[in-house]
Design a protein around this motif. Sequence first.
Motif, short mmCIF file in Angstrom:
data_model
loop_
_atom_site.label_atom_id
_atom_site.label_comp_id
_atom_site.label_asym_id
_atom_site.label_seq_id
_atom_site.Cartn_x
_atom_site.Cartn_y
_atom_site.Cartn_z
N UNK A 46 0.85 -1.19 0.00
CA UNK A 46 0.00 0.00 0.00
C UNK A 46 0.88 1.24 0.00
N UNK A 47 0.69 2.08 -1.00
CA UNK A 47 1.43 3.34 -1.08
C UNK A 47 0.57 4.48 -0.55
N UNK A 48 1.19 5.34 0.25
CA UNK A 48 0.46 6.48 0.80
C UNK A 48 1.38 7.68 0.92
N UNK A 49 0.77 8.88 1.06
CA UNK A 49 1.57 10.09 1.26
C UNK A 49 1.36 11.16 0.21
N UNK A 50 0.14 11.66 0.09
CA UNK A 50 -0.17 12.75 -0.85
C UNK A 50 0.28 12.44 -2.27
N UNK A 51 0.04 11.23 -2.70
CA UNK A 51 0.45 10.78 -4.03
C UNK A 51 -0.47 11.37 -5.09
N UNK A 52 0.12 11.93 -6.13
CA UNK A 52 -0.66 12.50 -7.23
C UNK A 52 -0.62 11.64 -8.48
N UNK A 53 0.44 10.88 -8.66
CA UNK A 53 0.56 10.05 -9.84
C UNK A 53 1.57 8.93 -9.59
N UNK A 54 1.23 7.73 -9.99
CA UNK A 54 2.15 6.60 -9.90
C UNK A 54 2.49 6.14 -11.30
N UNK A 55 3.77 6.17 -11.64
CA UNK A 55 4.19 5.74 -12.96
C UNK A 55 4.17 4.21 -13.04
#
Length: 121
Positions: A23-32
Amino acid sequence: QVQLVQSGGGLVQPGGSLRLSCDASGNITSIFYMGWYRQAPGKQRELVATITSSGSTNYADSVKGRFIISRDNAKNTVYLQMNTLKVEDTAVYYCHAVLRTSATPTYLAYWGQGTQVTVSS
């Protein structure tokens, strides 16, 4: 602050299955892209599988046909379904992501904390 939190892993017999999650977190705007790497004792870290935001996948030859990578874009989560596990799959598995946040205009790489997968009878 970006965090990649892994879950899953453990001990399984040869031929068995395991599922890893990240699980990725932290104000993410875009994941390549997101993916999985592994490192066995005494060996270099190697790519296992990756998946882009559009769903394109890439697998190491050693896991093709046995492992499946998938992704839930809405949850910023990546999964690795590992089937027909072999003793040589034993390693620490690391989640990897290349992403942007609201604080960083460029794509940066991040790693999860690692999780042990042991395949043994």
